[in-house]
Scaffold this active site. Structure first.
Site, mmCIF file in Angstrom:
data_model
loop_
_atom_site.group_PDB
_atom_site.id
_atom_site.type_symbol
_atom_site.label_atom_id
_atom_site.label_comp_id
_atom_site.label_asym_id
_atom_site.label_seq_id
_atom_site.Cartn_x
_atom_site.Cartn_y
_atom_site.Cartn_z
ATOM 1 N N ASP A 51 43.475 -37.169 7.907
ATOM 2 C CA ASP A 51 43.477 -35.873 8.589
ATOM 3 C C ASP A 51 44.563 -35.883 9.655
ATOM 4 O OD1 ASP A 51 43.012 -33.540 9.938
ATOM 5 O OD2 ASP A 51 41.112 -34.158 10.817
ATOM 6 N N CYS A 82 37.607 -34.845 5.752
ATOM 7 C CA CYS A 82 38.167 -33.725 6.486
ATOM 8 C C CYS A 82 37.451 -33.581 7.817
ATOM 9 C CB CYS A 82 38.027 -32.430 5.677
ATOM 10 S SG CYS A 82 38.867 -32.476 4.086
ATOM 11 N N CYS A 83 38.121 -32.903 8.773
ATOM 12 C CA CYS A 83 37.517 -32.646 10.069
ATOM 13 C C CYS A 83 36.190 -31.906 9.891
ATOM 14 C CB CYS A 83 38.472 -31.820 10.922
ATOM 15 S SG CYS A 83 37.840 -31.382 12.555
ATOM 16 N N PRO A 84 35.080 -32.347 10.552
ATOM 17 C CA PRO A 84 35.005 -33.372 11.594
ATOM 18 C C PRO A 84 34.600 -34.746 11.074
ATOM 19 C CG PRO A 84 32.975 -32.140 11.572
ATOM 20 C CD PRO A 84 33.816 -31.571 10.475
ATOM 21 N N GLY A 85 34.788 -34.995 9.751
ATOM 22 C CA GLY A 85 34.343 -36.243 9.155
ATOM 23 C C GLY A 85 34.829 -37.502 9.847
#
Length: 819
Positions: free
Chosen positions: A613, A586-589
């Site tokens: 994402d 998931c953001c910011p991953g």
């Protein structure tokens, strides 16, 4: 010479007629069909409207003329049987010109099919309102779409046809909403499985109004349709499709005194004989006992209708005594990029029938994960907890769904058990399957439940707000836990669990879960064998729980460019290209993964990264503009989002940035506060900057999100943390308080009153002016996740972005203000 009369010329009637001729070359066979078409592919009708099937003629397996010639049949189209007289062995028929005549028969087959349910709603007969069951219905819809070019479509009913139409109208460029009275779409599958369909529909911008009915249809002054839902909400549409369901056509049988069954269909025996002598019936109009429950049920599927037609032809012509075994209801549908299939009975139907059952849910890959293109699918099995008899299966995924459902369906048809399931052999090669095929895997999981090797915990039984004495343990990695977890869970990774047992009380129930269930099973084994008596593993893991507990009710939005499969193509280059799979982050991953990987590359090398994402492509573009790296291409394909980036010389990029930074490039504002006075200042400054023609961006984060909340909507369902934030936060911008002298809301009321008296625009008016002036509104995705604010609560003009998006805007601006 025998004379057979058949009423209805689609799946059941046409198949029976052809079979009869093959059995008896000398019989007189008359086929009566009320429409102008026979033996057509009604399941393909939505795809003709959407343009996937471009040639209309391909929908017809046979024309009345060719069918009649090939099988020496008397095919009479556009004639309607209006009455059956069993004692006289005759029927009454009305021609297209209105004239009436009678026709005799030795044996009669009724295959009238089903008809759409049209609710008694005011306005259901207005122009632009359609049902779809026949070719004629399809032609009317196609003509309307071509002539009126509708922009907004509403589908009432979330069944197979409804969702197929939603996809195809979406493909025609329309903004589509689905209204469904039930809490889920697709009745043949359980709610938890339907949740994955809900999420996919939302990803494609389809509006969902679940648990809501249509109460009224009216015309607007502009000629559009105004729809009032049971919640009082109003929707506007240019075209409305009523796809609420169908019911058996039984008018002829009722008038003739032929018996109907408990479910309202024509009652038949194992040879399709009705209560009237020499009168048979097949297809959508009949009801027949379900092989599992023994209870009568209605089945609207073409496959069983064709099977019935073959058997009834044998019985009518040769007197065959082969009985019909019944249909278990195996169905499948395409919904945008995913496939949804079911066979047998879901848990909800078993519960309604009073049958004891348990279920197993797994999330395996469609084929070997090391071979490119593997996608995760979700497979659910229902079964008898004692005998292991398989009751049903459901599957949702990008690919591999049909193969698994068909395999399990054959076992259900033959009263197979979970033990039989694990013995099945599946063809294996990396591009097609894994050595441990999902069919066998779900059998192993079910076997463990039956044997007691694992004690299941189902998502409906896990209420984070009421865990009682139980300890909830997340056995995933700390990184997975931080990206999202069930409220109240503690993180004890399975690989470290043996050294952390002192943190658990063996006298308390232990609920464990992982991502999909496997690590939870391993953890439960460790705990049980180490003295923990009551250990349960969450079936389907965090993936199933998070999908089933989310709220997907939201209005429609325009299609995202990034979701179009055609927007991605492989860039051709001789330069080295590193490929990284960041799916599931998931953001910011994904951006963090991207930045780290780029550090290892040489100038001129390329990186291709895939993520799940939806906002990743946009953030990657912004990241490149900020860092000076070259964005080569990006896009989406069946739920995956790709970018290809070329590493640039950071020194040269920095010099170019410095040389251009002297020129005014715009203004950016971070609105962190939800104080009324600070929000007013933000919009005043933004409007002033926009008036100079400069690019202006407002980044709303944390409390500042309250300034762009929409008013007058039904709040979506939230988890416990979202509910807590929702209780503390204002519902929309009208509830903002002053930073000083608010005095329980009196201060903000006074401020707004003084502003009106002095002719100063309100906060909402200033906000509208900013939107009209082209000021960009970006909401922080991370802040929304933390505070439990959904996309649907924000103004439609607000876009969603991450850190990289803001940093790119800030880097281009010569003034950045934090308010």
């Amino acid at each position: 010479m025998s004379k057979y009369l058949i009423v209805g010329g689609v799946a059941g009637g046409a198949t029976a007629a052809a079979r009869m001729r093959r059995l008896d070359e000398h019989a007189e066979i008359v086929l009566i069909e009320s429409s102008a078409y026979i033996s057509y592919a009604n399941c393909g009708l939505p795809y003709y409207i959407g343009g996937t099937i471009k040639d209309r003629s391909k929908l017809f397996v046979q024309t009345p003329e060719s069918f009649g010639v090939r099988f020496a049949l008397d095919v009479r189209t556009q004639q309607t049987v209006t009455a059956v007289y069993p004692d006289e062995h005759t029927v009454e028929i009305r021609r297209a010109d209105g004239s009436i005549y009678r026709e005799s028969y030795d044996k009669l087959l009724l295959s009238p099919g089903a008809m759409p349910i049209v609710p008694k709603i005011e306005g259901a007969d207005l122009p632009g309102v359609f049902t779809m069951r026949t070719v004629e219905d399809t032609d009317r819809i196609k003509t309307f779409v071509n002539e009126h070019k509708p922009r907004r479509a509403v589908i009432v009913g979330g069944g197979f046809i409804g969702l197929e139409m939603a996809e195809n109208l979406h493909e025609q460029g329309m903004q589509v909403s689905v209204v469904e009275l039930a809490p889920q779409v697709m009745a043949p599958i359980d709610f938890s499985m339907a949740s994955f369909v809900h999420a996919h529909l939302r990803e494609h911008g389809v509006g969902l109004y679940l648990g809501q009915g249509l109460e009224q249809i009216a015309s607007t002054a502009s000629g559009a349709l105004s729809l009032r839902l049971s919640t009082g909400e109003l929707l506007e549409a240019d075209i409305l499709l009523l796809s609420i369901g169908v019911r058996p056509r039984t008018e002829l049988a009722t008038k003739a005194g032929i018996a109907l069954g408990e479910r309202g269909g024509i009652k038949v025996d194992a040879h399709f004989q009705t209560s009237a002598a020499d009168v048979y019936a097949v297809g959508d109009a009949i009801e027949y006992p379900h092989p599992i429950t023994g209870q009568p049920w209605l089945n609207y599927l073409a496959g069983p209708a064709n099977r019935q037609a073959r058997l009834v032809a044998d019985a009518m012509v040769t007197g065959s005594s082969e009985p019909y075994e019944g249909s278990i209801g195996t169905s499948i549908a395409k919904v945008f990029d995913i496939t949804v299939a079911a066979t047998g009975l879901p848990a909800k139907a078993l519960k309604q029938a009073g049958l004891p059952y348990q279920s197993a849910t797994i999330h395996p890959s469609s084929h070997a994960t090391y071979y490119p293109g593997a996608h995760q699918l979700t497979l659910k099995l229902t079964f008898d907890p004692k005998t292991g008899r398989i009751y049903g299966a459901q599957a949702v995924g990008i690919e591999g769904v049909d193969k698994r459902i068909d395999s399990i369906a054959q076992l259900i048809k033959n009263s197979g058990t979970v033990a039989d399931l694990v013995k099945t052999e599946q063809a294996y090669a990396p591009p097609f399957a894994s050595a441990k095929d999902p069919v066998a895997l779900v059998g192993y999981v079910a076997s463990n439940i039956i044997s007691g090797k694992v004690k299941p915990l189902y998502w409906r039984d896990l209420n984070p707000e009421d865990l009682g004495q139980a300890t909830l343990v997340d056995v995933r990695t700390p990184a997975e836990y931080q990206l999202g977890h069930i409220p109240g869970a503690i993180n004890l990774p399975v690989d470290e669990l043996r050294g952390l047992l002192d943190r658990l009380d063996p006298m308390r129930p232990i609920y464990v879960y992982c991502a999909v269930g496997l690590r939870g099973y391993l953890a439960s084994n460790i705990l049980r064998q180490r003295g923990f008596a009551d250990v349960r593993n969450l079936v389907g893991g965090f993936k199933l729980w998070s999908a089933a507990t989310a709220d997907y009710n939201a209005p429609a939005r325009p299609r995202e460019v990034v979701s179009a499969a055609a927007s991605y193509h492989t860039a051709q280059s001789d330069k080295p290209c590193t490929e990284i799979d960041a799916r599931g982050l998931c953001c910011p991953g994904p951006i963090v993964t991207l930045a780290k990987a780029m550090q290892e590359l040489e100038v001129g090398d390329r990186l291709r990264l895939v993520a799940t994402d939806p906002g990743f492509v946009r953030d990657a573009k912004a990241w490149c503009q900020t860092t000076g790296n070259r964005f080569v291409e990006g896009g989406g394909d069946r739920g995956d989002y790709y970018v290809t980036i070329e590493k640039a010389d950071r020194t040269a990029a920095s010099e170019a940035s410095c040389s251009s930074s002297a020129q005014p490039q715009g203004k950016t504002f971070i609105l962190f506060s939800d104080d009324l006075d600070k929000a007013l200042a933000t919009f005043v400054l933004a409007n002033g900057a926009a008036a100079t023609g400069e690019k202006v961006t407002i980044f709303f984060t944390f409390w500042g999100l309250n300034a762009v909340k929409r008013g007058g909507i039904v709040p979506p369902k939230k988890d416990i943390w979202g509910k807590m934030f929702g209780f503390m936060l204002p519902k929309d911008s009208t509830g903002l308080a002053l930073s000083k002298m608010n005095m329980g809301g009196i201060g903000s009321w006074m401020m707004r009153r003084v502003m009106r008296a002095k002719g100063v625009d309100s906060l909402e008016a200033l906000r509208d002016q900013a939107i009209a002036a082209g000021v960009e509104f970006i909401a922080c995705q991370m802040s929304m996740d933390v505070m439990g604010i959904s996309r649907e609560e924000l103004l439609p003009e607000v876009t969603i972005g991450g850190v990289a998006t803001y940093m790119q805007r800030a880097n281009q601006a010569n003034i950045n203000l934090f308010i």
